[in-house]
Design an enzyme around this catalytic site. Structure first.
Site, PDB file in Angstrom:
ATOM      1  N   ARG A 201      40.050  44.520  37.352  1.00 10.49           N
ATOM      2  CA  ARG A 201      40.134  45.381  38.534  1.00 10.49           C
ATOM      3  C   ARG A 201      40.906  46.651  38.201  1.00 10.49           C
ATOM      4  O   ARG A 201      42.014  46.594  37.658  1.00 10.49           O
ATOM      5  CB  ARG A 201      40.826  44.644  39.683  1.00 10.49           C
ATOM      6  CG  ARG A 201      40.857  45.455  40.976  1.00 10.49           C
ATOM      7  CD  ARG A 201      41.486  44.636  42.103  1.00 10.49           C
ATOM      8  NE  ARG A 201      41.386  45.330  43.380  1.00 10.49           N
ATOM      9  CZ  ARG A 201      42.319  46.152  43.854  1.00 10.49           C
ATOM     10  NH1 ARG A 201      43.406  46.391  43.145  1.00 10.49           N
ATOM     11  NH2 ARG A 201      42.157  46.741  45.022  1.00 10.49           N
ATOM     12  N   ASP A 285      51.747  46.748  57.324  1.00  7.60           N
ATOM     13  CA  ASP A 285      51.586  45.815  56.208  1.00  7.60           C
ATOM     14  C   ASP A 285      52.534  46.134  55.059  1.00  7.60           C
ATOM     15  O   ASP A 285      52.676  47.294  54.666  1.00  7.60           O
ATOM     16  CB  ASP A 285      50.154  45.870  55.682  1.00  7.60           C
ATOM     17  CG  ASP A 285      49.152  45.273  56.660  1.00  7.60           C
ATOM     18  OD1 ASP A 285      49.578  44.481  57.510  1.00  7.60           O
ATOM     19  OD2 ASP A 285      47.955  45.597  56.559  1.00  7.60           O
ATOM     20  N   HIS A 380      39.728  35.059  49.659  1.00  3.54           N
ATOM     21  CA  HIS A 380      39.366  35.420  48.286  1.00  3.54           C
ATOM     22  C   HIS A 380      38.218  34.554  47.762  1.00  3.54           C
ATOM     23  O   HIS A 380      37.771  34.740  46.639  1.00  3.54           O
ATOM     24  CB  HIS A 380      40.581  35.299  47.370  1.00  3.54           C
ATOM     25  CG  HIS A 380      41.728  36.167  47.805  1.00  3.54           C
ATOM     26  ND1 HIS A 380      41.701  37.532  47.700  1.00  3.54           N
ATOM     27  CD2 HIS A 380      42.917  35.857  48.386  1.00  3.54           C
ATOM     28  CE1 HIS A 380      42.821  38.032  48.171  1.00  3.54           C
ATOM     29  NE2 HIS A 380      43.567  37.040  48.613  1.00  3.54           N
TER      30      HIS A 380
END
Length: 446
Positions: A201, A285, A380
């Site tokens: 990623r 967040d 996920h």
């Protein structure tokens, strides 16, 4: 040997490729290629004498002086505002036990209230519209209309499954930090500055080059539009100051704590405007608060002190009846549970499904006083959990946390999932909440 102190894995490759970046700001930076050139220049000086790199030193000194004094970097209004921060600005008017009744009266939620973490699937249609808009192929009016259509569909869907606290789905957002950085002063963006995040990623972090401030509201119009579509409570979503800091390339000419306070004040402005717009649930967040810990344990307390202050600076500007949420991703919380409690968020949601609620142990031992949303399914994975599985997790949570403190939500945002997985999973989640409500209600009657 002349070499860097570590691998350049996390540096973008070549600044020269950034053809569209502001030339002055570009002149203040170095990517991996430029760093290697600097290493070679230093080696030349050591081998041939300092006089051999006179031109390079003069140029470097001139750039450093320009950066040190530039008003593009140093915003005196921002600096004055940070200097004027008082301890009272990082405190709610009353403690949670006193705020809670006001929030219950304002929101009117059932036991085990249901919500999501914020994002809904970013479909191909959404991504195509955003790409066309950025390329100038799609007019802003048409882009906004397309995003509003997506928002309305998400709102109507949540109403149809009887979700308690809704979200607008974040169709208009790209990355949770980049979206805000694009609207904050003091940020610049690369086009090709990709670096490895983990595994395969890669991310393209925004770059903080100067003092950070918020010139205009960033999310208010979208959230207000979503709220106009429903009578149910709409939850606004913001990224917190610590996460914005940790997931950006941060300037090195002032302490990170100073930059974080600047971001905290910018988010504070947004929180205040959301409340004025009638939004009574605001989520800020902070998934990066745990990963932001310094490597040296001796430095942890200093970091946690200013990190907590920055979060509270961003959220402690609202009335008691406005509910502040935060979200944290999968992590071991035992080492920092005191600091998590010090954030004083009314509701914290955390990833717990993969650990089968074992991560709640830190909150139980500590006797965490506020409300908790332990994730009941792993976003996920494409696997769709059953009603029974999620009910079991909620029952497990209720054995260690008072049931009136528990929220029901997925582990994290749904951005990366497809609708074919999201719909049955959320519907099962709602049914699990209703099932355990009915069971507890029956037990009380009996």
């Amino acid at each position: 040997m002349v070499a860097p102190s570590c691998s350049m894995l996390h540096s973008p490759v070549d600044l020269a490729q950034e053809a569209k970046m502001d030339e002055q700001i570009k002149n203040w930076m170095a990517f991996a290629t430029q760093k290697v050139e600097e290493i070679a220049t230093l080696a030349t000086a050591l081998n041939d004498g300092e006089a051999s790199i006179t031109d390079a030193l003069e140029k470097s000194n001139a750039v450093a002086e320009e950066r040190r004094t530039s008003p593009r970097i140093h915003n005196q209004d921002v600096k004055a505002r940070v200097k004027a921060i008082t301890p009272e600005m990082a405190q709610r008017d009353h403690v949670f036990a006193e705020r809670r009744p006001a929030q219950q009266a304002a929101l009117g939620l059932p036991s085990y209230p249901t919500t999501t973490i914020g994002s809904f699937p970013q479909t191909i249609e959404i991504r195509k519209a955003r790409a066309s808009f950025k390329k100038g192929e799609l007019p802003e009016v048409e882009y906004n209309a397309a995003m509003k259509k997506e928002i309305e569909e998400v709102v109507r869907y949540q109403e149809s499954i009887d979700m308690d606290v809704l979200v607008h789905g974040e169709a208009e957002r790209n990355d949770m930090v980049e979206y805000f950085g694009e609207q904050l002063d003091g940020y610049v963006f690369s086009k090709l500055g990709w670096v490895q995040s983990y595994g395969s990623r890669c991310v393209k972090p925004p770059i903080i080059y100067g003092d950070v401030s918020r010139p205009n509201p960033m999310t208010v119009a979208w959230t207000q539009y979503a709220q106009s579509l429903t009578e149910r409570s709409m939850k606004a979503m913001l990224t917190g100051p610590i996460t914005i800091l940790c997931w950006s390339f941060v300037r090195d000419d002032q302490p990170r704590s100073e930059t974080c306070r600047q971001i905290g004040l910018a988010i504070r402005d947004e929180v205040g405007d959301l409340e004025k717009a009638g939004i009574k649930v605001i989520q800020v967040d902070e998934p990066a608060i745990r990963e932001g810990l310094p490597l040296r344990r001796a430095d942890w307390d200093t970091y946690l002190t200013w990190a907590v202050e920055s979060f509270k600076l961003s959220t402690c500007c609202v009335e008691d009846s406005t509910q502040i949420h935060t979200h944290m991703c999968y992590a071991e919380f035992n080492d920092i549970i005191d600091s998590i409690a010090a954030l004083d968020a009314d509701v914290i949601s955390i990833e717990t499904s993969r650990s089968k609620m074992e991560l709640l142990d830190a909150f139980v031992t500590f006797k965490y006083p506020n409300e908790i949303g332990p994730g009941v399914y792993d976003i996920h994975s494409p696997r769709i959990p059953s009603v029974e599985e999620m009910t079991g997790l909620l029952e497990k949570a209720a054995k260690v946390i008072p049931s009136d403190q528990i929220w029901v939500n997925p582990d994290c945002g749904l951005k990366t999932r497809g609708w074919a997985e999201v719909k049955p999973a959320l519907e099962n989640m709602i049914n699990a909440a209703k099932k355990i409500r009915a069971k507890e209600s029956g037990a009380k009657v009996a």
